[in-house]
Design a protein around this motif. Structure first.
Motif: not given
Length: 402
Positions: A225-229, A295-303
């Motif tokens: 999730g490198i492109t997120g905040t 791990s900086a994924l969003g809450a809706k990311a697939p596990v």
């Protein structure tokens, strides 16, 4: 817990937008209100717009300071919190309504309580929203985020006991003034604008994760999730901390290119779904794997996305989670044991770590010019909160300036 009585938010003196003003918290006597007033954006009911209310300026208790807010960063999740919170997390409290939100304020100290030792009027500060009881074992050891009363002022609490903290500190950053305990203050340098200081919450969360990972010179990091905040923040900070290589995943190809451009010789990126993230990370490290994963994924990311990236960590490596995924994480504990992998949950950061970041800005060790400010006045706070849908990912910095 603190000193004196709770600073309950009084009923407003004036209010715009809505015709009827609900009463404030009980126990506030109109005759005892200070004569000086301020404007605050307050939420009266979940799912409705905030309104501008005129309320008294609070008086700091002995161990607190009064800060004139110059800027307050808006987190992308704010809209979800004020619209969907009971559905998501019914046992984690929000502040009592009418509530002043605003997670990441920065400003100038106007007044200090009689027991404040180091802070003084005129100091430029970022106010960390982390609040805790201050006297439990975790707090005394400097681990305030492990306190059972842990609460993010101006946002939400992860503890059922957090309402006590909200009662003590009801003023968030969407107001002209706020009170805060001295322990929450980060002194910011003159070369750091208030607007960019309003990003310290996310920067600090990423910095705390990097610290938990033991990040340092010569290491390889995998940032999911490198492109997120959080992801962009972890990248900028990781480069400053001496990481030799940063591997990153994301979905937006153009944003991935922008991240790589931060340090083309040290950053490699891949679009999620192109191939297995774990296999890709190991192929770039001679089969060893990254020293750690953030791990900086969003809450809706697939596990499955997180599970894949975990397999890209070397034997004895660390997986530090600062995000979330849509479902519970099914862990192969034998693999965890055999590979001696550490799985670490990382939440927020210490005030000391915030000061380290401020000092890194002062010396030029980190450059926050990548942040593209989107500045809104307080009367456009609702627009600012709902506008966090642009395509600039972690490069955007939405800020309200009271």
């Amino acid at each position: 817990m603190g000193d004196g009585l709770a600073q309950q938010v009084p009923a407003e003196i004036g209010r715009v937008h809505l015709p009827v003003s609900p009463p404030g918290h009980p126990g506030i006597n109109e005759g005892s209100l200070m004569s000086k007033t301020m404007t605050a954006a307050r939420l009266h009911t979940l799912g409705t717009p905030m309104t501008l209310d005129t309320i008294p300026v609070p008086k700091p208790r002995p161990n607190d300071v009064l800060v004139r807010v110059k800027a307050c960063g808006i987190v992308p999740n704010m809209a979800n919190v004020i619209n969907n919170w009971p559905t998501w997390f019914p046992h984690q409290p929000l502040p009592k309504f009418p509530a002043i939100f605003g997670l990441d304020p920065a400003g100038v100290i106007e007044e200090v309580g009689e027991a404040v030792i180091n802070a003084k009027p005129g100091d430029r500060v970022y106010v960390s929203p982390l609040r805790s009881c201050g006297s439990c074992k975790a707090c005394r050891s400097g681990q305030r985020s492990q306190c059972r009363y842990y609460t993010l002022n101006g946002y939400f609490s992860t503890s059922t006991d957090g309402q006590r903290i909200f009662d003590l500190y009801p003023y968030g950053g969407f107001s002209e003034y706020m009170t805060a305990p001295e322990y929450a203050l980060v002194n910011i340098p003159d070369n750091l604008s208030f607007e960019r200081a309003g990003r310290f919450g996310y920067l600090g969360t990423s910095y705390g994760a990097l610290k938990n990972a033991g990040a340092g010179p010569g290491q390889v990091a995998l940032i999911d999730g490198i492109t997120g905040t959080l992801g962009v923040a972890a990248t900028v900070l990781g480069l400053a901390m001496g990481l030799s290589r940063i591997l990153g995943t994301g979905r937006d190809v153009e944003l991935l290119k922008r991240v790589k451009a931060l340090a083309p010789d040290r950053i490699e990126v891949i679009q999620l779904g192109e191939r297995s993230t774990g296999e890709w990370a190991k192929s770039l490290t001679g089969g060893e794997g990254a020293d750690f994963t953030i791990s900086a994924l969003g809450a809706k990311a697939p596990v499955a996305t997180m599970l894949d990236s975990m397999k890209g960590v070397r034997r004895g490596g660390k997986v530090v989670n600062v995000g979330g995924v849509a479902d519970d994480l099914p862990i192969d504990v034998k693999w965890l044991m055999d590979e001696q992998i550490q799985l670490i949950g990382s939440n927020w950061f210490t005030t000391a770590q915030g000061q380290e970041m401020a000092d890194m800005v002062r010396t030029g060790t980190i450059d926050l010019s990548y942040l593209e400010n989107r500045v809104f006045p307080l009367d456009r706070v609702n627009e600012a909160i709902s506008g966090l849908k642009d395509r600039n990912g972690g490069f955007s910095n939405y800020v309200v300036c009271p």
